[in-house]
Scaffold this motif. Sequence first.
Motif, mmCIF file in Angstrom:
data_model
loop_
_atom_site.group_PDB
_atom_site.id
_atom_site.type_symbol
_atom_site.label_atom_id
_atom_site.label_comp_id
_atom_site.label_asym_id
_atom_site.label_seq_id
_atom_site.Cartn_x
_atom_site.Cartn_y
_atom_site.Cartn_z
ATOM 1 N N UNK A 105 40.304 38.465 39.898
ATOM 2 C CA UNK A 105 39.447 39.369 39.148
ATOM 3 C C UNK A 105 39.962 39.408 37.716
ATOM 4 N N UNK A 106 39.060 39.385 36.764
ATOM 5 C CA UNK A 106 39.477 39.397 35.355
ATOM 6 C C UNK A 106 39.058 40.665 34.623
ATOM 7 N N UNK A 107 38.116 41.417 35.210
ATOM 8 C CA UNK A 107 37.696 42.676 34.608
ATOM 9 C C UNK A 107 37.115 43.577 35.691
ATOM 10 N N UNK A 108 36.972 44.850 35.361
ATOM 11 C CA UNK A 108 36.421 45.798 36.329
ATOM 12 C C UNK A 108 34.982 45.440 36.708
ATOM 13 N N UNK A 109 34.269 44.754 35.827
ATOM 14 C CA UNK A 109 32.893 44.353 36.108
ATOM 15 C C UNK A 109 32.817 43.374 37.275
#
Length: 234
Positions: A105-109
């Motif tokens: 995962x790279x962002x909360x999105x």
Amino acid sequence: MLKKIFILTLIFTVFVNAEDLKIASGAGYKKVVLKVIKEYKKNGKNIDGFFGNMRQVSTQAKQTDIALVIGDKNFLLNKSGLDIKNYNSLGKGKVVIAFPKDTILTSSKDLLKKEIKKIAMPQPKKAIYGIAGLEFLKNEQLYKNVKDKLYVVATVPQSLTYILTKEVDAAIINLTAALENKDKIGGYIEVNQNSYSPIEIIVAKTTSCKDECEKFLEFMQSTKAKEIFKAYGL
């Protein structure tokens, strides 16, 4: 199966000696608190500990002679019902999204991705990081789209366990727990700190804090103890 295990293995230490100094802490800080206790025990002094969600911790503190309670400042001072004499700050708590190995995962999105089907999080009504996690999801406009993916458990350690067993695709936990298990998880991302209410972690003194308690408090402000807290994200 894991639910049964959690019920059978409640995360608290039995108080075996009435003379020992007793402290309590939110479950998400169990390992770092135990490390500080272990270091202090080199002085030949024993400490008994209790760990759980903050409501469990405050209830236990009301019923026993627990001298120190470690947890969220806002809860301890305003919601715990404890008679707090004084407190010292230990640092800021941070919300992170952890993910298992073989997942990135790279962002909360990324929580919106269809591949992310199950997200563990602590109980929003009882656990500090459940409350903060829910605030984050709502303020980042994610909640409506992920609410059906949420798998609510009691505490941070339980959320983490589901990551370690790869039974969920992501988990909302605290930075301390992520750092404690950085070699066992795929990784973590810190969420926007402005998306949830500030979390200040304190050690609060109750009316049971006497001489040995004061000595331990002094140790918690020592360089050695501060190094341990810093290493675990505080």
